[in-house]
Design an enzyme around this catalytic site. Structure first.
Site, PDB file in Angstrom:
ATOM      1  N   CYS A  70       0.882  -1.168   0.000  1.00 15.63           N
ATOM      2  CA  CYS A  70       0.000   0.000   0.000  1.00 15.63           C
ATOM      3  C   CYS A  70       0.914   1.210   0.000  1.00 15.63           C
ATOM      4  O   CYS A  70       1.522   1.535   1.015  1.00 15.63           O
ATOM      5  CB  CYS A  70      -0.904   0.001   1.226  1.00 15.63           C
ATOM      6  SG  CYS A  70      -1.804   1.556   1.425  1.00 15.63           S
ATOM      7  N   SER A 119      -0.840   2.182   4.637  1.00 16.27           N
ATOM      8  CA  SER A 119      -0.307   0.844   4.900  1.00 16.27           C
ATOM      9  C   SER A 119      -1.453  -0.149   5.002  1.00 16.27           C
ATOM     10  O   SER A 119      -1.506  -0.979   5.903  1.00 16.27           O
ATOM     11  CB  SER A 119       0.508   0.825   6.195  1.00 16.27           C
ATOM     12  OG  SER A 119       1.662   1.631   6.064  1.00 16.27           O
TER      13      SER A 119
END
Lengths: 222, 204
Positions: free
Chosen positions: B105, B109
């Site tokens: 990502c 995250s």
């Protein structure tokens, strides 16, 4: 261009800090930050996208120099300050004060497992008023807009051509919901880009990147 | 050597700030400290990569389950009761000879918490987020993973609320193994694509 949280493809970073059998936390304060973010009262109309945008609005130097949990800490402070609930002076006044202690309570752990194992989906039924969706296999090109607000189209994938490889249905659109504009649900797709389309001649051979992108990010590519 | 942020004096400042914030929020009735303890314990002890390993093991052992996982991973994973925060919409992506998947990502995250638990620090690092999309093969080198030449690498950047679970290749020499024994071979990193499933003990 863009904000520094938009790290995809940024050069100059070194080795990934992998450690075997890594613990979940590297200090008790990280536990507290995670837990506080999950259970503290949130402002009216708060959502996951606004939460991400709060962390993205940290000063660029602070953002890059901070660990994940430091960003989560400051995101929580920002949302609570912006809600008008606390201010920095009040935090400063409590530095060194005894922390609230809570005895362990297994029944509450059960309750938390249940609460956080409850599915709160982001897809929305209905397609009324929405454009005709792209189909799997369609070639699409991403927009080049560089918005000042929250967006989930990373800079490295702006203005690039890829292929729709999945349709995920109609989902809340963070580029609107993260900026306080309501859910604005629209079509969501997985779009695959050849690495060379994104990173040029230096791209690794045989690599691709697939991003989840919403209909307004895309236009048909011939 | 790894970087968990700035040095010690800054860290103790951060610790003090965290405590002060918790005290303040509790004082104002915006936070129940007992709930903080409970939710953290839930993620530390109940919701972790052992969940995902059970899904992978079943996908290896049970072709009907694999078919359901391909058709609708969210529902197939829910058969185990695994769902909730950060796992609302699941997609399984399968490694195969000549094809490897890696999940990242880049913008924050995002990570499939119900099946993998809390993300490790490396997954949340600037290094991983920046490099995984641009040079996945070099990133895999950092994990000691070398793929056969010509292997296609599909990187998935989790930009929406879809969470991707990598189904690693089943190790050779595990024919007829129980799902429970197979699950022991499934590492967290292998379900992100940053590792491979473990080879059985004693295998070459």
């Amino acid at each position: 261009m863009t904000r520094v949280h938009d790290l995809g493809g940024v050069q100059g970073f070194g080795r990934v800090p992998w450690e075997p059998d890594e613990p979940n936390f590297h200090g008790d304060w990280e536990r507290r930050v995670l837990g506080m973010n999950l259970v503290a009262k949130a402002p009216e109309g708060w959502n996951i996208d606004k939460g991400r945008h709060a962390r993205e609005r940290l000063h660029p130097v602070t953002y890059l120099a901070s660990s994940y949990f430091e960003r989560w800490l400051e995101g929580l402070v920002l949302r609570s300050v912006e809600a008008g609930w606390i201010d920095e002076a009040e935090i400063a006044a409590r530095i060194g004060a005894p922390s609230p202690e809570a005895p362990p309570d297994p029944a509450r752990v059960d309750a938390m497992v249940e609460r956080f194992s409850t599915r709160v989906p982001y897809d929305r039924p209905g397609t009324e008023g929405l454009p005709t969706p792209f189909a799997v296999g369609d070639r699409v090109r991403t927009g080049t807009a560089d918005p000042t607000g929250h967006t989930r189209l990373p800079a490295y994938a702006r203005g690039r051509t890829g292929e729709v490889v999945m349709r995920h249905g109609v989902h809340v659109f963070p580029d609107v919901s993260g900026n306080g504009g309501g859910e604005a649900p629209t079509h969501l797709y997985a779009v695959r880009f050849d690495a060379a389309e994104l990173f040029g001649d230096e791209a690794e051979p045989g690599a691709s990147v697939t991003l989840d992108l919403w209909h307004p990010h895309l236009e048909p590519a011939s | 050597m790894h970087d968990h942020g700035p040095g010690h004096s800054h860290l103790s400042e951060t610790e003090a700030r965290v405590r002060a914030l918790e005290t303040l929020l509790a004082e104002k009735g915006l936070l129940d400290p007992a709930a903080v303890d409970a939710v953290v314990e839930a993620y530390e002890t109940r919701i972790g990569p052992r969940n995902g390993a059970q899904v992978v093991a079943k996908a290896w052992a049970d072709p009907d389950y694999l078919a359901r996982l391909r058709e609708d991973a969210t529902s197939a994973i829910l058969e185990f009761g695994f769902t909730g925060r950060q796992g609302e919409h699941m997609v399984a992506v399968e490694n195969a000879p000549g094809r490897h998947n890696l999940v990242v990502c880049t913008l924050c995250s995002c990570y499939p918490w119900p099946v993998l638990g809390l993300p490790p620090a490396w997954y949340k690092s600037n290094e991983y987020r920046a490099r995984a999309v641009r040079e996945p093969r070099k990133v895999l080198d950092d994990f000691g993973v070398t793929l056969a030449e010509g292997t296609e690498i599909r990187v998935w950047d989790s930009t929406a609320e879809i969470r991707y679970l990598v189904i690693p290749e089943r190790p050779a020499g595990t024919e007829g193994w129980s799902e429970e024994a197979l699950a022991d071979l499934v590492t967290r990193d292998s379900m992100i694509g940053a590792g491979l499933a473990k080879a059985p003990e004693g295998a070459a």
